[in-house]
Structure formats: C-alpha cells, structure tokens
Design an enzyme around this catalytic site. Structure first.
Site, PDB file in Angstrom:
ATOM      1  N   THR B 324     -10.058   3.862  30.718  1.00  0.00           N
ATOM      2  CA  THR B 324      -9.670   4.824  29.682  1.00  0.00           C
ATOM      3  C   THR B 324     -10.800   5.107  28.704  1.00  0.00           C
ATOM      4  OG1 THR B 324      -8.904   3.163  28.118  1.00  0.00           O
ATOM      5  CG2 THR B 324      -7.287   3.957  29.716  1.00  0.00           C
ATOM      6  N   CYS B 325     -10.619   6.159  27.914  1.00  0.00           N
ATOM      7  CA  CYS B 325     -11.555   6.495  26.841  1.00  0.00           C
ATOM      8  C   CYS B 325     -11.279   5.682  25.594  1.00  0.00           C
ATOM      9  CB  CYS B 325     -11.434   7.974  26.507  1.00  0.00           C
ATOM     10  SG  CYS B 325     -12.199   9.042  27.714  1.00  0.00           S
ATOM     11  N   ASP B 326     -10.711   4.512  25.730  1.00  0.00           N
ATOM     12  CA  ASP B 326     -10.411   3.668  24.581  1.00  0.00           C
ATOM     13  C   ASP B 326     -11.368   2.486  24.589  1.00  0.00           C
ATOM     14  OD1 ASP B 326      -9.185   1.696  22.787  1.00  0.00           O
ATOM     15  OD2 ASP B 326      -7.510   3.105  22.779  1.00  0.00           O
ATOM     16  N   ASN B 367      -4.022   8.160  28.151  1.00  0.00           N
ATOM     17  CA  ASN B 367      -5.174   8.879  28.717  1.00  0.00           C
ATOM     18  C   ASN B 367      -4.803   9.619  29.998  1.00  0.00           C
ATOM     19  OD1 ASN B 367      -8.456   7.732  27.987  1.00  0.00           O
ATOM     20  ND2 ASN B 367      -6.672   7.330  26.732  1.00  0.00           N
TER      21      ASN B 367
END
Lengths: 377, 377
Positions: B324-326, B367
């Site tokens: 994810t973009c986390d 996401n």
C-alpha cells in the site's frame, strides 16, 4: 466539526450502530481552499483517504485530478466520471500486469523510485510520463513516513536518466513531507532537493517539468493547524527561491486535508468500568475501535476531538477502548482522554475529524464486528 | 509448516493473487493434541482467530465448544451445527441488546469483569451463568494483553457476589495469560489468584464451579515453543497445588494454538530495491502487508517464518514491506529479515504460521487492495 447537516442527519435518520457521516459541503470548501491557496498547482485528491463514490463524483465535477494506489482505485475514479488524463498511478510499488492494465485504461502518469520499477513501466506503459519520488526526512509530521517510499536525490537522477534512455518521458520529481505535517518549512528542504535533480538532468538535456509536492496537509484535530493559505504562501516562496523564474508545473495530493474534517463518527458507550475499587482511571469502551474505524489511533498517533452531550460536566481521565476481544484495541491509554464523569452506558459520542483513513482502514469482520458504515450527505 | 496438501493445492490450483491456505488436517491434530494434554478440560475454540465455516464445522464434529466475541460469531457457530450449550459469549464488553439476542439464541454462559456488565446480563439473560475475568500481568507473552480485560481479584469477589444477588449463577473465574505465552509458569500465578476468589466466596455460601484458563497457547513461529503436553502437565500441577482435591471444571480457549500453524500465506515479490546506491539494506515489497493479512506484524510483534525457492542461496538483511501507499505498511524494519540475495520481482514466497489473526484482521479495501483470499482445504 459536526456540521449542522450532520447533526440533522443523525437526529432525523437515527442510523443503527456505529457510523461515519461525511458532509460534502465541507469537502467542497476544502477543495476551494486549496485552489485559492495554490492557484498554480493541480490538485490530485489522494483517493486512499476516502474513496466513497459521492466524494469522487463531487471532486470530478469541481475539476480535481486523482492520485491512485491501485487499478481498483483507478477504476473507481473512472466510474466517477474522470478522464484518464486526470489520474496519476502514484504507488511506487506496482505489479507489471497492473501497470499494463492502467495503461490500457489510458493512464499515462506513473510514480517510480528505483530503476527496477522504471523498467516495468517502460515494458508495460511505453512512452508514459514518470516522476521519481525522493526521500524526505518527515520531521514535524505527526505520522512520519519512514523510508518506505523514495530514494535519495542522487539516485533519483539515475532513475530518471534510465527512464529517458528507455523511451519514457522523464517528467519530474515527487516527495511527501509526512502526513499531518504542521511545519510550514518542511516543503522548503524537499523543494531544494527537487531543484537539484532538475538542474543536474538539465545539463544532460533531460528537461523535467513537474514537481509533485504530495500531501501532508493537515486536518484540524485538537490543535490548531496553519491554514491552507499559509501553506500556499510558504510553498510559493520556496518554489521561487529554488527554481527562480523557471517554476515548474506543480501537483499537490491532499487526502486527509480534503476529507478529514468533513467526517464524524457517531459511536455509543458500551461500558464504563474500573479495574479495582480504588482505581482513579475509568475505562470507557465504545462500539468503535482500532479494527472498525479508528486504526489511526495506532501508537496514539492521531488524537481525535470527542464531543458528548455532557461536556459541561466535570471531566476525568479515561482510557478509551474498542469493543473487540483484542487487547490491542485500545485507542488512548498512555495519554488518557478527559471525558465527563457522568458519561454512562448507552450515551452517544461524536468523534470528529474522522472523514479520512477510517472506513476502508476498517477490518473485514474481526471478532464478527462489521466494518463501520458510512453515510455521505 | 507448509504441508504437502498445501503445496499440492498451490501447485495444481495456482490461485491468482495473494492468499492464505489452511490445512484442516493440522487443525484436527492440534485439537487432538489439546484433548490429550488437558483431558479434564473442555476446549472452547476462540472463533476470532479464524471463523472460516470449514474450521467451525470440523471442530463441531470433533466435539469442541466455542468462545465467541459477538452475536455474529455466535450465529456462525450455530450455523456450523453447534448447540448453544457449547457456546460462551466471552467478550466482557457487550451491548445489552446483544446479550438479549444471545440469550434468545440459547447461550447461557457470559463473561463479565465489572458490576455494570453483571447488571446488563441480569436484565437481558436472567438466570444465566457468569464468570468474572481477573487481571493477570501477562509477563512472558509475546503479545501482552494490557489491562483492557478483567479486574483485580478482590473486585472479582464483589462482581460475582453481585451476580449471585441478582439471580445469576456466579459460575467461575477466567483469566488470560497473554497470547503466544511461552512461560509455562504463567498459569500458576493466575490459578493461585483464582483459587482465592473461590475460597472467599465459598465462605459466603457462593460455590464457584469453573476456571476458564483462556488462551495463550502458542503456535510455532521461528522459535521452538513448549508442546501442548508440557503445558498440560504444568497446568495440572498448578491446579492440584491451588485447589487441592477440589479441582474445578476447567475450560481452555485456544485460538492461535488451534489454527495458527495450519495456515500459510502465498505472496509474490512486487519489487526489490535500495534507497541509495551504497545502501546495504534491501527493501523487499510483497503483495501482502499490514492491511491485507499481516496486521500482527504491528510493532514487529510476530515474526513469521518465510520460505522461498531460493533459500539455499546467500541471505542478506532486508526490510520487508507491504504494497500500500501507507508508510506504516512495513512488516520488519527495526529487525530486518534475512532473505536470499537472489530474490527478485515475481518470485513466490510462503509466509508460515499465518492461519490465525490474518483473514478477518485484513482491511476492507484500503488503497483498493482487497482482503486476502482464504482457501480451507
């Protein structure tokens, strides 16, 4: 932050169980605030913050572009009516088959942070534009970004050079100063790094066009945060300082800053208890917790404002916990939360600033608790 | 821990995307191991660990009982064919309407840890049996339980006395020594506390019958853990020591210990990169992470064994991260994970010991990544 529209919705609709209600009027105000503060920048809404179709449709109609993490998010944005030129595939970690699928769907802007990813994009999306993410130190952010995304500026030069060699359009540089960033100068250092990458590549005839300044724009939780205008001015100053009269195209990617303060979670007190007769600390258990909406209380990082109908009564320190049988499902324990001494089982509470990173962050069904329901009004 | 059946399934079915495959034969062996180790105890499977219907049906057929956290879990267990006398509503935090619903469904055994909860049970489930959870210190557990559940033993006396006064059956005491507990003596102190509650109430004519010893039975990750038999012997010794020849009914609630080692996550390497040219540390990004299956790597608490097809090659330290973009979606960074230097994009890896606390812990769609798929074979 519970707007009158949200209060009216709760009073008239009285939805059963915990839920998040989001007011689109606030999203519209936030969007207009960003446009006003940064009139030269294109706004790419970070879809991951809250991908509710109503939000996406509103932002499409207002002229927003979109930062996406997956093909699923790209499809949601297209379904909401955006054309693919308004979409960035902003995840630096992509399967090659997903790049190919995004390319088929018309997406032509991709994030990378290493040569391996550039090679995937060159094979799966020939001729596309790529921007390389540069590491920043994230100082001043309440939710620091670790080193997961990006590479050092020197390496960004080789990554973009390689993109150019492979027939891609070496398009720019991106960075992210950390979520909920409240230090107005955090952008300055990153813009300085970005300008060096521009200058180095320009000497080789590779002319970059874009600086993607990412997100990090905070929403107001308990502390006051600088206004969008203050951010805009500080960023414009830094752009002028580092790029002179050759200011590049810029993008911003607000997520939390676009929807965080538009949402409120309505929860119910399930239990109030103590661990021993003489315990000074009360434990307040809610029907929402870390696994069905409040994941961002991890490490007590985000401290949400809480409103109850008894806020004029005396307040005492409480540990605030969720309803699951998981001991990690405690929101505030290291720093207890002051809540009315009169608070009791069955009382409603409003947890504010919960429009971002709540609904999709929820677990599928941990302990049999369903994900939090969402109403976009 | 990837059994031959799991390997055969992966080789022949070749499921697309990340998935968790769970071998029911291993669950059966685990169940039989508990029966053999603690022949006097009833086994209540902690449904939250993995509520897959195939697991519940198998355990119903083997004679297991069930520890549940919500009405939803109670309904799943009933759907799998269990009678309500085999169900404990083991969550100390319950809405009164959920207690009423469980009571309607025939459930007659409830956990409490304070007078307020006793009062709810008395109103919504008149005459039911209740056991009071007592706080333990959780020392020795890899996943300590904080103080979220339970009260001090002195308070448990008042809680059970109140239950008796309200016409409930004050039935016993429960504790939980902490998940993945590897100290065999952890049960001893808790049993000592429990026996004091029994003796104090006996003097008032309130005769408790049950000690619920909870879970905490570990699954084997990287370190060897004591066998079920060793736990059984240690627990029997403590029971004799503290209760003499009046050993009460006992319950155990294994969750992780029942299904943890039965499951394997099959994942794909999405990217291998470095942050700078001279970086010694490699970053390996998978298509599973904290938000779609590996939530228990939170704070690097659980370190899963990982198998690749290249394990005979030289290994180098790697940061292991999700897709994810986390930035929080990093599994192992403080203590990097040694992985083959030859590992590359597209390689398959097996993450072992992932049968518990993975599938339902996954986020709804953060996401745009779907929750991990599960195959029970």
């Amino acid at each position: 932050m519970a707007t009158q529209r949200i209060r009216d919705f709760l009073a008239t609709r009285r939805p059963e169980g915990p839920c998040m209600i989001l007011d689109l009027d606030v999203v519209r105000e936030n969007y207009e605030g960003f446009v006003k503060a940064l009139p030269q920048s294109r706004i790419f809404y970070a879809v991951k913050a809250n991908p509710a179709p109503e939000i996406l449709r509103l932002l499409v109609s207002l002229g927003s572009s979109f930062d996406t993490a997956t093909v699923a998010e790209i499809e949601m944005v297209l379904d909401a009516g955006a054309t693919p030129d308004r979409i960035s595939f902003g995840n630096t970690i992509k399967k090659e088959r997903d790049i190919a699928r995004a390319y088929e769907l018309g997406v032509s802007l991709y994030a990378v942070d290493c040569v391996e990813e550039v090679e995937k994009v060159a094979r799966a999306a020939p001729g596309a534009r790529v921007f390389c993410r540069v590491l920043t130190d994230g100082e001043g952010a309440e939710w620091p970004l670790s080193r997961k995304f990006g590479c050092v500026p020197e390496m960004a030069v080789s990554v973009l050079r390689r993109a150019h060699e492979l027939g891609l359009q070496a398009y720019g540089v991106s960075f992210h100063v950390g979520s909920q960033q409240t230090n107005l100068k955090a952008w300055d250092r990153a813009l300085s790094d970005a300008s060096k990458v521009f200058r180095t590549l320009a000497k080789e005839g590779i002319v970059l066009k874009l600086v993607n300044m990412g997100g990090g724009f905070p929403t107001r939780y308990l502390k006051d945060v600088p206004s969008a205008q203050a951010y805009g001015l500080a960023i414009f100053d830094s752009l002028s300082k580092h790029f002179g009269n050759r200011i590049p195209e810029t993008i911003i990617e607000p997520g939390r800053g676009m929807v965080g303060n538009a949402g409120v979670i309505r929860s119910e007190v399930v239990l109030v208890s103590k661990k021993s007769e003489n315990d000074k600390l009360r434990w307040v258990y809610l029907d929402v917790g870390k696994f069905n909406g409040l994941a961002e209380t991890m490490d007590e990082a985000i401290r949400y404002p809480i409103e109850t109908a008894k806020d004029s009564d005396e307040k005492v320190p409480c540990v605030l916990a969720g309803p699951t049988c998981d001991s990690a499902d405690v929101m505030y324990e290291k720093t207890p939360y002051p809540l009315p001494i009169s608070l009791t089982v069955g009382d409603e509470i409003l947890i504010e600033g919960t429009g971002a990173y709540t609904t999709t962050y929820a677990s599928v069904a941990f302990n049999g608790f369903e994900p939090i329901r969402s109403y976009v009004i």
